[in-house]
Design a protein around this motif. Structure first.
Motif, PDB file in Angstrom:
ATOM      1  N   ALA A   1       0.833  -1.209   0.000  1.00 38.51           N
ATOM      2  CA  ALA A   1       0.000   0.000   0.000  1.00 38.51           C
ATOM      3  C   ALA A   1       0.860   1.248   0.000  1.00 38.51           C
ATOM      4  CB  ALA A   1      -0.924  -0.017   1.214  1.00 38.51           C
ATOM      5  N   ARG A   2       1.959   1.211   0.731  1.00 40.28           N
ATOM      6  CA  ARG A   2       2.854   2.373   0.767  1.00 40.28           C
ATOM      7  C   ARG A   2       3.478   2.619  -0.608  1.00 40.28           C
ATOM      8  NH1 ARG A   2       5.636   2.738   6.667  1.00 40.28           N
ATOM      9  NH2 ARG A   2       3.954   1.801   7.852  1.00 40.28           N
ATOM     10  N   LEU A   3       3.858   1.542  -1.278  1.00 37.77           N
ATOM     11  CA  LEU A   3       4.422   1.690  -2.625  1.00 37.77           C
ATOM     12  C   LEU A   3       3.398   2.300  -3.574  1.00 37.77           C
ATOM     13  CD1 LEU A   3       6.395  -1.670  -3.052  1.00 37.77           C
ATOM     14  CD2 LEU A   3       7.252   0.543  -2.302  1.00 37.77           C
ATOM     15  N   GLU A   4       2.156   1.848  -3.461  1.00 34.91           N
ATOM     16  CA  GLU A   4       1.105   2.375  -4.335  1.00 34.91           C
ATOM     17  C   GLU A   4       0.836   3.845  -4.020  1.00 34.91           C
ATOM     18  OE1 GLU A   4      -2.161  -0.216  -3.632  1.00 34.91           O
ATOM     19  OE2 GLU A   4      -1.277  -1.913  -4.734  1.00 34.91           O
ATOM     20  N   MET A   5       0.864   4.214  -2.739  1.00 36.50           N
ATOM     21  CA  MET A   5       0.662   5.615  -2.365  1.00 36.50           C
ATOM     22  C   MET A   5       1.784   6.492  -2.909  1.00 36.50           C
ATOM     23  SD  MET A   5      -0.638   5.198   1.581  1.00 36.50           S
ATOM     24  CE  MET A   5      -0.405   6.941   1.901  1.00 36.50           C
ATOM     25  N   ALA A   6       3.024   5.994  -2.804  1.00 35.49           N
ATOM     26  CA  ALA A   6       4.160   6.763  -3.323  1.00 35.49           C
ATOM     27  C   ALA A   6       4.038   6.956  -4.827  1.00 35.49           C
ATOM     28  CB  ALA A   6       5.467   6.048  -2.981  1.00 35.49           C
TER      29      ALA A   6
END
Length: 407
Positions: A125-130
């Motif tokens: 999820a963090r990768l997608e947010m970035a």
């Protein structure tokens, strides 16, 4: 839901701990009862052996005495276990208080160090947010409008210099394809702090150069774009950085700003890798080293990486008197003096230790003297001394690279 789940888990932990204690006491009690039953059976067996005349009366008495002693010991143990169980029950309120304290401390720790109210943020999820931030971030024009970076006043500037810049602007306007004029104007606009004008002229220069534009030209364009936006790396600046790194993957300025981009979009892990490598490679007087040193520890903390930056203290070197004396020496005498200083530094580090900068100085000096074997030995020893300290190891590796020990 989060608090319900954590409360349920806490209750399960307390119950499991209580069951473990009660089970241990029950096991101790059952063992004592089992021993008593065995000893009673042994007494009955003695009587049967005596009746069958397998044992004499004297032997039977000796066995009875020993078994009776064991029965008394087992009975005492059973009574102790019973007393401990009763004591444990009597201390029930105390156990409850301890359980409450354990749960309370756990929740207090979470409230102090955790992030109550935030949703779960798994790695994907963090990768997608970035990636979403990267794709939807403001353009260069929007960033400049928000940053409000204005050109510094010209008060105090040399009027003759300002007049020459005005003449250069007029000349470029008349000859927009003049590469030399464009390069000079872009540089001077940047020197005056007119970064908006500077990046426009730099873009014009790259267009005029065409296929002859180099990585440094694109890196300079990215630099001007970032400065005009107040330190923000826009999509336009990112494209310039990508082009610069495509042409020259070792370009330091482009790698620094790429790290800044990753830091801004929420990828401190990638930013740390780039900046740590730049620190490792140096040189120490590179323009991007001071800002990296100022930010990399915070960046490592955000990335979850244990990193401690070594202070950039200047290593101890020859005094002014040493330099003056060296001027009057023959080459052989100078070589002997250098060798003596290297030996002294080596002895001091071996006996008293030293900073990573001093270890790096010794490695460089040995490499300059052509003593590669000793330099490699010192490099290996330094890696052991500073094992686990990534900042110190980066300094040591930089020195080994400068000495030609590694590539």
């Amino acid at each position: 839901m989060f608090w319900i789940v954590t409360a349920a888990l806490s209750a399960v932990v307390v119950i499991l701990m209580a069951r473990a204690v009660l089970h241990a006491r029950a096991t101790e009690g059952s063992e004592a009862e089992y021993d008593l039953q065995i000893y009673r059976d042994q007494l009955a067996e003695v009587e049967r052996d005596l009746a069958r005349k397998v044992l004499t009366a004297e032997e039977a008495e000796q066995v009875r005495t020993e078994v009776s002693r064991r029965i008394l010991e087992a009975d005492r143990k059973r009574q102790d276990d019973t007393q401990q169980t009763r004591s444990g029950r009597a201390n029930g309120p105390m156990i409850a208080m301890l359980a409450a304290a354990t749960i309370g401390i756990s929740y207090w720790t979470y409230l102090s160090l955790g992030a109550p109210g935030y949703g779960d943020l798994p790695h994907q999820a963090r990768l997608e947010m970035a990636q979403e931030v990267r794709e939807n971030r403001p353009s260069q024009a929007d960033a400049e409008a928000q940053a409000g970076v204005e050109a510094p006043p010209t008060i105090g500037r040399d009027p003759a210099y300002l007049e020459l810049v005005d003449q250069l602007r007029a000349a470029v306007a008349e000859r927009p394809g003049d590469v030399r004029g464009l390069r000079l104007l872009a540089s001077n606009e940047a020197s005056l702090g007119n970064f908006n004008a500077a990046h426009q002229v730099q873009a014009q220069l790259i267009t005029a150069l065409g296929d002859q534009a180099e990585a440094e030209d694109y890196a300079n364009l990215a630099d001007m774009l970032v400065l005009a936006a107040g330190g923000y790396v826009s999509p336009e600046a990112e494209r310039a950085l990508a082009r610069a790194l495509q042409m020259d993957p070792t370009n330091g300025a482009a790698r620094y700003y790429s790290g800044q981009l990753y830091s801004q979009i929420g990828r401190p892990d990638l930013a740390f890798k780039l900046w740590e490598q730049l620190l490792l490679e140096g040189p120490d007087d590179a323009i991007w080293i001071p800002p990296i040193r100022a930010q990399i520890e915070d960046l490592a903390l955000r990335a979850g990486i244990a990193f401690e930056l070594e202070p950039s203290a200047a290593p101890r070197g020859p005094s002014a008197e040493d330099v003056a004396n060296a001027a009057d020496m023959t080459p052989q005498e100078r070589q002997a003096m250098i060798q003596g200083m290297v030996t002294g530094l080596s002895d001091r580090l071996a006996n008293d230790g030293g900073t990573p900068v001093e270890w790096g100085q010794l490695i460089r000096a040995l490499g300059a003297l052509g003593d590669d074997d000793q330099a490699k030995a010192i490099y290996a020893e330094a890696q052991i001394v500073f094992q686990g300290n990534r900042g110190a190891l980066a300094t040591i590796r930089q020195a080994a690279t400068a000495a030609g020990l590694i590539e």
